[in-house]
Design an enzyme around this catalytic site. Structure first.
Site, PDB file in Angstrom:
ATOM      1  N   ASP A 518      18.767  32.197  23.130  1.00  0.00           N
ATOM      2  CA  ASP A 518      18.329  31.109  22.266  1.00  0.00           C
ATOM      3  C   ASP A 518      17.696  31.738  21.011  1.00  0.00           C
ATOM      4  OD1 ASP A 518      17.719  28.585  21.426  1.00  0.00           O
ATOM      5  OD2 ASP A 518      16.237  28.161  22.969  1.00  0.00           O
ATOM      6  N   GLU A 521      19.223  32.702  15.546  1.00  0.00           N
ATOM      7  CA  GLU A 521      19.729  32.459  14.165  1.00  0.00           C
ATOM      8  C   GLU A 521      19.353  33.569  13.202  1.00  0.00           C
ATOM      9  OE1 GLU A 521      17.970  30.235  15.997  1.00  0.00           O
ATOM     10  OE2 GLU A 521      19.759  29.243  16.723  1.00  0.00           O
ATOM     11  N   ASP A 594      19.338  21.659  19.704  1.00  0.00           N
ATOM     12  CA  ASP A 594      18.313  20.683  20.094  1.00  0.00           C
ATOM     13  C   ASP A 594      18.655  19.296  19.578  1.00  0.00           C
ATOM     14  OD1 ASP A 594      17.215  22.935  21.100  1.00  0.00           O
ATOM     15  OD2 ASP A 594      15.575  23.079  19.665  1.00  0.00           O
TER      16      ASP A 594
END
Lengths: 867, 638
Positions: A518, A521, A594
Site C-alpha cells: 500500500d 505512490e 480508498d
C-alpha cells in the site's frame, strides 16, 4: 459605512457556514493538489497554438535497422534566442504491428544531463521482435513541398515520416487511410536541458513546498490523433467514465486534463479527470469504421492528457482533411523523453496483445487469489482472526484469504508483529492453511526512522534510501511518523528488499502468507500533494520528477520478486499493489484504492476496472462495500453481487466503519451475499481459464462489450455492463430499490439468463425486472462455461471436485468453450504441466459426434425445456 | 428450437497433474457398505423403503433408487444426497458415538478435513480421520458436568435473588405509596405555613411602609438643607463610572489576538468587524506565527501564472472586492491552512484523515487545523461533549443529577480508588446518597414525625395573632423557620418519590431477577482501560483521570440475554459509542472480555446468576444423559 457592514457580515458568515458544509460533504481536498494552471509545464503547453511547432526532419537514414533523422528548427530570428539543438528521431518497427518512435536530445551534442529513460518496463524479449528495416521509400504527400519517408510496418500498413512540417503517422497501405498520427497539429514541443544562467529562477513553489528544479524546464508535449475512432479509452487511473470525455474544445467548460500522477487521494470523488494511485499512459481509439488502434508513451514523469473535442482547433484555421471521425489528443509530460508506441490493431484484442507484447503479459495468478478475499482495517488480534474465520464456516460462506492491515505490526515497522496482539502468527496462519486458506499482510515502502529497527539501520548504513535535493536521506512522514523510502529504482536495492521476504528474514511468516503493498505512490503525508518532492534524488542522479509514476511499480516488482525467491522459484507470488505503471501486470494485482460506500462509487468501479483491463492490468478490483463510510444493506448486497465478477474480489473497510462481514445483516442479507460469493466460486474454473487467456494474450478477464462486439456502436460507451470472458455478460444494479433494469444484449445470437436459463434475444435492449437475488447476468448462446458447483470452505478444497459444463447452443445448435487447469500454484505450467481443452459442440442430433469423449462424463443431462 | 444443455461431472483423466479419481470408486464402495451414511436417525425410515422409486422430500421429483447418494444432485432440496457433497445446501449427519451428533454442511463431505470426530465425513480415502469421539466426548462431558454444577448453584442463587428482589420491590412500593400520602399532608401543611408566612410578611410590609412614610416626611425637611451637598456627591460618582468604562474598552483588543492575518489582508474590514467576526478568526489560529508568508507566496505564484485567470485559481481572488476576497480567503483557510505547519505537523495532520487520531498531543495548532479540516461544521469533540451534556442535565430528572456525580470521577475515586483490585472487582453500590439522606423522612420505624410537624404547625397557627401590630418578631421568625424546614423536607420527600418512581418504572426482567443490578456497578480492567458498567444507568471507560461515556442505559435485548447501553459520547468520524453486554450464567456478577470489534462499538460479557435458568439446567442435564447413552459398547467412562 456602518449600515453596509451590518448587512455584509451576516452574509459573510452565511457563506462561511455554507462552505464549511460543502467541505464536509466532499472530503476530497481538491486545493491540496495542483491544477493544470498551477502546474507551469501544463499551463505553458496548454497555451500553445496549433501549428506553432516549426520542426522539420533532416538527415533521414536507415541506421541499425531503424529509420533515423534529425529534427531541427529554423534559425531564430533574433540572435538573443537560444539556437535549439537538433533532436534525434528514431522510428523502429516490431512484429505484429508495433511502431516505436523515440525522440531525445543528441548525446553527442553534450546535453547537461542524460534525460531519464524508464528501465525495466519493456520486456527484453520485445527487442527481439524488432524488424530490421533495410530501406525506406520517399514520396510526396498532401501537396507538400518536401518529401516524406515511408517504411513497411506490417501487411497492409506503413509508417510515414513527413519531413516538413514534422509529422509521423501510420496508415493503411491500401487507400492510404491514416490510423494514428503524431504532431499532425504541430503542437510538438521539447524543452531542452540548459545550464542555469545568472538570473534564471527555476524554483517552483506549491503550498509551502519548494521544488528547486536544478535543471529547469524540460517538459515535452505533442498531439496524437486517432483516426476513424468514435471514442478513446484507457490512461488509468481516474474515477470517470469508460469512454473518455473531451477535456477541451467547444462546449467543454474549464475542465482539467486527465492527469497521470500517482497520488494518495483521500476520499476521491467518483467523477473527475484527477489522477489517482497509478498511471498507464496508454490510450486506445475505437470506431465502427475501422476498428481499434493504440498509443503508448513510456514516460514516468507527471503527465497531463487532453482529449480534444471536435472543433477544438477551429480557430487555428488549418484543418486536417476530413477523415470520418477522428479524435485528437494532446499529451504533456514534465520530463523524460519521447518513447512512444503505435499499435495498429485492427481489432481490440489485437491492440491489447500488441501493448502487452511490449510491457508484458499479466502474470498467471495462484488459483486461491482469484477467489474471495476478506479484509478490514483492522482485524485486530489472533482472536479476532479466529472469530471471523470461524464465522465464515458457521454460515457456509467460502473465502480464501484473510488480510491484516497496518496495525498488526509492531509500531508500523513492516515485517514485524505486534506480539501482544499476535503472539503466535505462524500458528494462526497454519490454522487457516489447514482449511486451504491464506493470509496477506501489509508491507509499505515507508520505513520507520528508528535506530533500533534493523531495516532502517541497514538501509541507512548501506545508503539505500532516496535522497533529498541536498543529498541527505529523505525524511518524510507516514504511518510510523518520520520515515524514509528505499530507492527501488536501483536493482541492487530491489534485490536487497526481496531478500526480506524469506521465511527466515520475515519472522512469523509462513509459506501461506502473501503480501499487500500500500502507500507506494509513494504516499508522504507531509510532502507536496501528499507525495515525495520532485527534486528528491534517486539512483544515478535521477530526479524523483522523472520517475515518480514508476516508483510504486519498482516497489511492487521487488516485493513480488521477494515472494518468488522465498518459494525458491516454485510458488507464484501474490502481491496486491495500489500504485501501478505499465508492466505492473507482470507483478500482481492492483485495486482502485480508498473508495467510498455509495452508489456512485459502486457504479464507477466498472469503468475503472474496465479501463485497467484494457491497459494490461486485468487482475484488478474495487473494495467491495466501499472503503470509507458505512454502506446501507442494499448497497452492500449489490456490491457483493457485482464484486463477485471483479477479477480481483476483495471486501475491505476503513477502521472507522462498522463491521460488515456478511452475517451481520440478518439471515436474508447473509444469504444474498453468500449466493453472490457462491456464484464466484462456481465460476472459478471459468475465471481461471480467462486468467490464462490474459496470461497468453493480454486480453482482459473483464472486458468492455465492444471488445466482443467491435462493430456494434451501441456498446461503445456502455460502461454499466461488461463481459466476463466472451461468454458472460453482467449488468450491475447501481440504484437503490431498483425495480427494472435496461440491459442491452449485443450481437445476433441469444442470451440465457445465468440463473433461470430464460432466453433473451440479442441485438436489443431489454427492460428487465430486477430482484434482490441477483444482478442481471447472461450466458451467450454458442459458448460453453465450465463451472464447479460444489462450494467448499475455500477454493483450495475444491481441487478434486467435478466440473460442470454449461453449454448454451446458438441458432445452429453449436457451442464452443475452453477449460484451463493446472495445479493452481506453481510455475510448472510454464513447462507444459497443464490441461487446456477446447470444447466444440456441434449439432446435438448427430449422436456419433457427441459426446466427444464419453468416458469423461459421468452424467449428461437432458436438454432443459428452455425455449 | 433453442437447446440449453447442462452436462455435469466432467472428469478429466489426467496423468500429469492429477491423482486419478481413485477416490471416487472408494467413495462408492463405502457408501454401498453403509447406505445410510449421513442420514439422521429420525430420517432413516424415509430412506429405508424397499421401493425402487425414491421421492425427493419436497415431492418435486421421483428418482430411481440408484440415484440416492450417487454423488449427483437430483433433488432441489438435496434430499437424494444425504451422504455426499453433491447438493449445495445439503446436510450430512455424523453420529459421533461417544460425543454429540453433528449436522454438517454437505460442503464438508470429502473435502479433506476431518469434521466429524468419528471421521465419517471423510470416506473417499484421501485423508484418514481417526475416531476421536471418545476423547473429545469425555472433555465435552466433563465441561458439561461442570457447567451443570454451576447452573445448579446458580439456579439457587437466582431464586434467592428473585425472592429478595420481590421483597425489596414490595417494600419500596409500600414506601412509595406511604410517601405519596404523606407528601399530600405535608404539602397541605407547607401551604398553610406559606399562607401564614405571607400574611405575616404582608403585615410587616404594611408596618414598613408606615414607617417609611413617617421617615420620608422627616427627611423632606432635612433634604432642603442638604441639597448642595448631595449635588457634589453625584458628580463624583459619575466620574468614577467613566474611568471604569475606559478600562473596559482597553481590554477588548487583547481578547482578539489572532487577528493579524486578516488585518494584513484588509485593514478596513478588520476595523469594522463586530463580535461575529471573532468566530471567523478562530479558524485562523492555525495560520500560526508568520501570517504574511502565505500571501507573499500567493503573490509570487500569481505572477508566474498571470495570463490566464482560472476559476480554480484561488489566488486571483485578491483583485476582487474586499468582502468576497475575504470570503475566498476564509474558504481557503477553512479548507487548507497547511502552509504554516512544520513538516511534522503536516504529516500528522494528513495521517489523521485516515486514522482519525488526535494530533493534538504535539501542538495545539495542528489540532485546531485538524478540526477545521475534518469536523468543519461540527464542534470539537470536547464541545460536543459539553453540549450533549448540557442537554442531558437539563432533562432535570433525578437520575441525570446522579449521573453527573458519577461522571465527575472524584466521588467515585474516593469510593473505589483505594482498592486496586481493578480486575473485575466486586460490584458495588452505585449510589449511596439516596437512602441515607432520606432516613429522616423515610423513617417508617418512627411514624410520629409527621404528626409532630402537624402538631407544631397547629400550635403555631393558633398562637400567632394575625392582627397584632406590631408583628411579633420572634413569632415571625419561628414561622419562617418552620416553613423553611417543612418545605425542605417536602422537596426531599418529593425527590425521593421521584427517584423511587423512576426506579420502579424500570424493567427488571420477567421475574425481577435483575433488580439487584439497579444499585450496582461492575468493573473490568482491560489493558490500560477500566470499564465501568452500571446497569439501568450508564457505562463508561476510564483511562487515568479521563472518563468516556460508552452509553446510557437503553434496554434489554434478545429476551434478557443482552443489555444495551447506547448514545454514548460521539466518536470522531464515527458513530455514538455504544456497549452491548452479553449475559451468561455464572455464580458471581462479573464483567469480562470487553472488546471493541468496530470502532466505538463495544461488547462485554457479564456472568451473573440472573441468567442461570432452570429450563436451561434441565436442557443441559438431558444433553448429558444423551451423551452418556451414546457411549460405544464396551467402554466405560471410568
Amino acid at each position: 459605512m456602518p449600515p453596509n457592514i451590518n448587512s455584509t457580515l451576516p452574509l459573510l458568515l452565511l457563506f462561511l457556514l455554507f462552505t464549511l458544509h460543502l467541505s464536509s460533504v466532499s472530503a476530497w481536498k481538491k486545493e491540496e493538489f495542483r491544477t493544470c494552471n498551477q502546474t507551469p509545464f501544463c499551463k505553458r503547453a496548454r497555451s500553445r497554438k496549433p501549428h506553432s511547432s516549426s520542426l522539420f526532419a533532416t538527415d533521414v537514414a536507415i541506421l541499425d535497422g531503424a529509420l533515423t533523422a534529425n529534427l531541427r528548427q529554423p534559425p531564430p530570428e533574433s540572435p538573443d534566442q537560444d539556437q535549439i539543438k537538433p533532436l534525434l528521431f528514431t522510428l523502429s518497427v516490431y512484429q505484429n504491428g508495433v511502431v516505436r518512435v523515440k525522440i531525445d536530445e543528441d548525446p553527442s551534442l553534450d546535453p547537461p544531463k542524460k534525460r531519464f529513460e524508464v528501465p525495466d518496463v519493456i520486456l527484453p524479449e520485445f527487442e527481439s521482435t524488432k524488424l530490421w528495416l533495410q530501406r525506406f521509400q520517399t514520396e510526396t504527400v498532401d501537396g507538400d513541398s518536401g518529401p516524406s519517408s515511408v517504411v513497411y510496418v506490417a501487411d497492409g500498413y506503413e509508417a510515414v515520416l513527413r519531413h516538413n512540417p514534422f509529422e509521423v503517422y501510420v496508415r493503411e497501405k491500401q487507400g492510404k487511410r491514416r490510423v494514428l498520427s503524431l504532431n499532425s497539429h504541430g503542437l510538438f514541443d521539447f524543452e531542452q536541458l540548459r545550464v542555469k544562467q545568472e538570473g534564471d529562477d527555476w524554483e517552483e513553489r506549491f503550498k509551502g513546498h519548494t521544488d528547486v528544479r536544478p535543471y529547469g524546464p524540460q517538459s515535452i508535449s505533442f498531439d496524437v490523433s486517432f483516426f476513424d475512432a468514435d471514442f478513446v479509452y484507457g490512461i488509468p487511473e481516474h474515477a470517470s467514465s469508460f469512454a473518455l470525455r473531451p477535456t477541451r474544445g467547444p462546449g467543454v467548460d474549464d475542465s482539467e486534463p486527465y492527469r497521470l500522477f500517482n497520488l494518495d487521494v483521500f476520499e476521491y470523488i467518483h467523477d473527475s479527470p484527477f489522477g489517482l494511485y497509478g498511471s498507464i499512459p496508454f490510450m486506445l481509439g475505437h470506431g465502427k469504421a475501422r476498428g481499434t488502434s493504440g498509443f503508448f508513451w513510456l514516460n514516468a514523469a507527471e503527465m497531463q492528457i487532453d482529449v480534444l473535442g471536435s472543433g477544438w482547433d477551429a480557430e487555428s484555421g488549418i484543418l486536417l482533411p476530413e477523415s470520418g471521425s477522428r479524435i485528437d489528443t494532446f499529451w504533456m509530460s514534465e520530463a523524460g523523453i519521447v518513447d512512444t508506441f503505435f499499435f495498429i490493431g485492427p481489432g481490440p484484442k489485437d491492440v491489447v496483445r500488441q501493448y502487452t507484447s511490449v510491457t508484458g503479459m499479466p502474470a498467471m495468478p495462484q488459483l486461491f487469489s482469484t477467489a474471495h478475499h476478506q479484509c478490514r482495517w483492522n482485524y485486530r488480534d489472533e482472536e479476532d482472526v479466529e472469530n471471523v474465520d470461524s464465522k465464515f464456516d458457521e454460515h457456509d460462506i467460502p473465502y480464501d484469504v484473510l488480510w491484516l492491515d497496518i496495525d498488526h505490526t509492531d509500531g508500523k515497522r513492516y515485517f514485524t508483529w505486534d506480539r501482544v496482539l499476535f503472539p503466535n502468527p505462524e500458528q494462526m496462519q497454519n490454522k487457516l492453511a489447514a482449511k486451504g486458506r491464506h493470509m496477506v499482510t501489509i508491507v509499505d515502502p515507508h520505513i520507520r526512522r528508528d535506530e533500533s529497527f534493523h531495516l532502517h539501520k541497514e538501509a541507512t548504513s548501506k545508503g539505500y534510501y532516496v535522497k533529498d535535493a541536498t543529498g541527505k536521506d529523505y525524511d518524510g512522514w507516514c504511518w510510523p511518523g518520520s520515515s524514509s523510502y528505499p530507492d527501488m529504482l536501483n536493482p541492487e536495492i530491489r534485490s536487497w528488499w526481496s531478500e526480506k521476504f524469506s521465511l527466515k528474514n520475515y519472522v512469523g511468516s509462513t509459506p501461506w502468507l502473501y503480501i499487500w503493498n500500500d502507500m507506494n505512490e509513494p504516499s508522504v503525508f507531509n510532502g507536496p500533494e501528499v507525495t515525495m518532492p520532485r527534486d528528491a534524488l534517486h539512483y544515478g542522479g535521477v530526479e524523483h520528477r522523472e520517475l515518480h509514476n514508476a516508483y510504486g511499480y519498482y516497489f511492487h516488482m521487488a516485493t513480488s520478486d521477494g515472494l518468488v525467491k522465498r518459494g525458491d522459484g516454485k510458488d507464484r507470488p501474490f502481491v496486491l499493489s495500489r500504485a501501478f505503471f505499465p508492466g505492473s501486470q507482470r507483478h500482481g494485482a492492483i485495486w482502485t484504492g480508498d473508495n467510498t460506500a455509495d452508489w456512485d462509487q459502486l457504479r464507477v468501479s466498472v469503468p475503472m476496472i474496465l479501463t485497467l483491463g484494457l491497459t494490461g492490468m486485468t487482475f484488478s478490483g474495487a473494495d467491495v462495500g466501499g472503503y470509507f463510510g458505512n454502506p446501507e444493506m442494499e448497497l452492500l448486497v449489490r456490491w457483493y453481487q457485482l464484486g463477485a465478477y471483479y477479477p480481483f474480489f476483495r471486501a475491505h473497510a476503513h477502521q472507522d466503519t462498522k463491521r460488515r462481514e456478511p452475517w451481520l445483516f440478518g439471515e436474508r442479507n447473509m444469504e444474498l451475499m453468500r449466493d453472490a460469493i457462491h456464484t464466484r466460486y462456481a465460476l472459478l474454473p471459468y475465471f481461471y481459464t480467462l486468467f490464462r487467456e490474459a496470461n497468453t494474450s493480454g486480453v482482459p478477464v473483464m472486458r468492455p462489450l465492444w471488445m466482443e462486439f467491435p462493430s456494434d456502436k451501441a456498446t461503445f460507451s456502455n460502461d454499466e455492463a461488461f463481459m466476463v470472458g466472451n461468454s458472460l455478460l453482467v449488468q450491475g444494479i447501481y440504484t437503490e430499490r431498483a425495480k427494472y433494469a435496461s440491459v442491452y444484449l449485443p450481437g445476433g445470437q441469444s442470451w440465457y439468463d445465468l440463473r433461470t436459463g430464460i432466453i433473451y434475444k440479442g441485438g436489443t435492449t431489454h427492460k428487465l425486472e430486477v430482484s434482490e437475488e441477483t444482478i442481471p447476468a447472461f450466458h451467450r448462446a454458442g459458448t460453453i462455461i465450465p463451472r464447479k458447483d460444489r462450494y467448499r470452505r475455500s477454493s483450495t478444497l475444491m481441487a478434486n471436485d467435478p466440473y460442470t459444463l454449461v453449454i448454451a447452443l446458438n441458432s445452429s445448435h453449436a457451442a464452443e468453450g475452453e477449460l484451463y487447469i493446472d495445479n493452481g500454484k506453481s510455475f510448472e505450467f510454464k513447462q507444459g504441466a497443464y490441461i487446456h481443452r477446447h470444447f466444440v459442440f456441434s449439432d446435438a442430433e448427430d449422436s456419433e459426434r457427441w459426446p466427444p469423449i464419453t468416458s469423461w462424463f459421468s452424467r449428461l443431462e437432458k436438454p432443459h425445456p428452455y425455449n | 428450437m433453442k437447446i440449453y444443455i447442462v452436462i455435469h461431472n466432467l472428469f478429466l483423466i489426467l496423468g500429469v497433474l492429477f491423482i486419478s479419481q481413485i477416490g471416487r470408486s472408494a467413495s462408492k464402495s463405502l457408501l454401498s457398505t453403509n447406505p445410510f451414511l449421513g442420514i439422521a436417525p429420525q430420517d432413516e425410515n424415509y430412506y429405508k423403503t424397499s421401493s425402487e422409486i425414491f421421492k425427493c422430500k419436497d415431492g418435486s421429483k421421483k428418482l430411481n433408487r440408484a440415484q440416492v447418494n450417487d454423488d449427483f444432485c437430483d433433488c432441489p432440496d438435496a434430499s437424494d444426497e444425504p451422504g455426499t457433497s453433491a447438493c449445495p445446501g445439503g446436510k450430512f449427519y455424523c453420529r459421533n458415538a461417544g460425543h454429540v451428533p453433528l449436522l454438517l454442511f454437505s460442503s464438508r463431505v470429502n473435502d479433506g478435513i476431518c469434521d466429524c470426530c468419528d471421521g465419517s465425513d471423510e470416506y473417499d480415502g484421501k485423508v484418514k480421520c481417526p475416531n476421536t469421539c471418545w476423547e473429545a466426548g469425555k472433555v465435552a462431558r466433563d465441561k458439561l458436568k461442570k457447567k451443570i454444577v454451576t447452573y445448579k448453584e446458580g439456579v439457587t442463587l437466582r431464586k434467592q435473588q428473585i425472592e429478595q428482589a420481590k421483597l425489596a420491590i414490595a417494600k419500596e412500593e409500600e414506601e412509595l405509596s406511604k410517601l405519596k400520602s404523606e407528601e399530600k399532608i405535608l404539602k397541605g401543611l407547607v401551604q398553610q405555613l406559606k399562607d401564614r408566612k405571607e400574611q405575616i410578611e404582608k403585615a410587616e410590609e404594611k408596618e414598613r411602609l408606615q414607617k417609611e412614610e413617617e421617615e420620608k416626611k422627616r427627611r423632606e425637611a432635612e433634604e432642603e438643607a442638604n441639597k448642595e451637598k448631595s449635588k457634589a456627591e453625584k458628580e463624583a460618582n459619575q466620574e468614577k463610572n467613566e474611568v471604569k468604562e475606559q478600562v473596559g474598552s482597553e481590554e477588548e483588543p487583547m481578547e482578539s489576538t489572532h487577528d493579524d492575518k486578516i488585518g494584513v489582508l484588509d485593514q478596513d474590514v478588520e476595523e469594522d468587524k463586530s463580535n461575529s467576526v471573532a468566530e471567523v478568526e478562530h479558524t485562523d489560529k492555525s495560520e500560526n506565527a508568520s501570517p504574511t508568508d502565505g500571501i507573499e507566496q500567493h503573490a509570487a505564484e500569481g505572477k508566474e501564472e498571470s495570463p490566464v485567470v482560472h476559476e480554480t485559481d484561488l489566488h486571483a481572488g485578491n483583485e476582487v472586492s474586499p468582502t468576497s476576497d475575504q470570503a475566498t480567503k476564509q474558504e481557503n483557510d477553512v479548507a487548507e491552512n497547511t502552509e504554516g505547519l512544520s513538516r511534522e505537523e503536516l504529516g500528522r495532520l494528513v495521517a489523521s484523515r485516515w486514522t482519525g487520531e488526535n494530533t493534538g498531543q504535539h501542538t495545539e495548532e495542528v489540532d485546531a487545523v485538524k478540526h477545521d479540516h475534518h469536523e468543519s461544521h461540527e464542534e470539537t469533540p470536547e464541545d460536543t461533549h459539553a453540549e450533549e451534556y448540557d442537554g442531558y442535565a437539563s432533562e432535570t430528572d433525578d437520575d441525570s443529577q446522579r449521573y453527573d456525580n458519577d461522571d465527575m470521577e472524584d466521588p467515585v475515586d474516593e469510593d473505589f480508588g483505594e482498592d486496586d483490585h481493578y480486575d473485575s472487582s466486586p460490584p458495588y453500590k452505585s449510589d449511596t446518597e439516596d437512602e441515607s439522606d432520606f432516613s429522616d423522612i423515610t423513617s417508617t420505624s418512627n411514624p410520629s414525625w409527621l404528626e409532630k410537624i402537624q402538631q407544631t404547625v397547629r400550635n403555631i397557627l393558633n398562637a400567632v395573632n394575625l392582627f397584632q401590630t406590631p408583628v411579633d418578631k420572634s413569632e415571625a421568625a419561628h414561622i419562617r423557620k418552620e416553613y423553611d424546614e417543612s418545605s425542605a423536607k417536602l422537596s426531599k420527600m418529593q425527590s425521593r418519590i421521584s427517584s423511587l418512581t423512576q426506579k420502579l418504572k424500570h424493567d427488571f426482567g420477567p421475574e425481577k431477577e435483575f433488580y439487584s443490578f439497579y444499585d450496582q456497578c461492575f468493573e473490568s480492567k482491560e489493558n490500560k482501560y477500566v470499564y465501568k458498567l452500571c446497569p439501568f444507568k450508564q457505562a463508561s471507560q476510564e483511562e487515568g483521570h479521563s472518563t468516556t461515556r460508552l452509553g446510557r442505559w437503553d434496554k434489554f435485548e434478545d429476551s434478557y440475554r443482552t443489555m444495551l447501553f447506547s448514545n454514548g459520547e460521539k466518536c470522531w468520524n464515527g458513530p455514538d459509542r455504544s456497549l452491548k453486554v452479553k449475559l451468561r450464567c455464572g455464580l458471581k456478577n462479573e464483567v469480562t472480555d470487553v472488546d471493541e470489534p468496530s470502532r466505538c462499538e463495544y461488547v462485554a460479557l457479564l456472568s451473573t446468576p440472573a441468567l442461570c435458568l432452570e429450563e436451561k439446567l434441565k436442557e443441559l442435564q438431558q444433553k448429558l444423559e444423551l451423551m452418556n447413552q451414546e457411549q460405544p459398547q464396551g467402554r466405560d467412562e471410568l
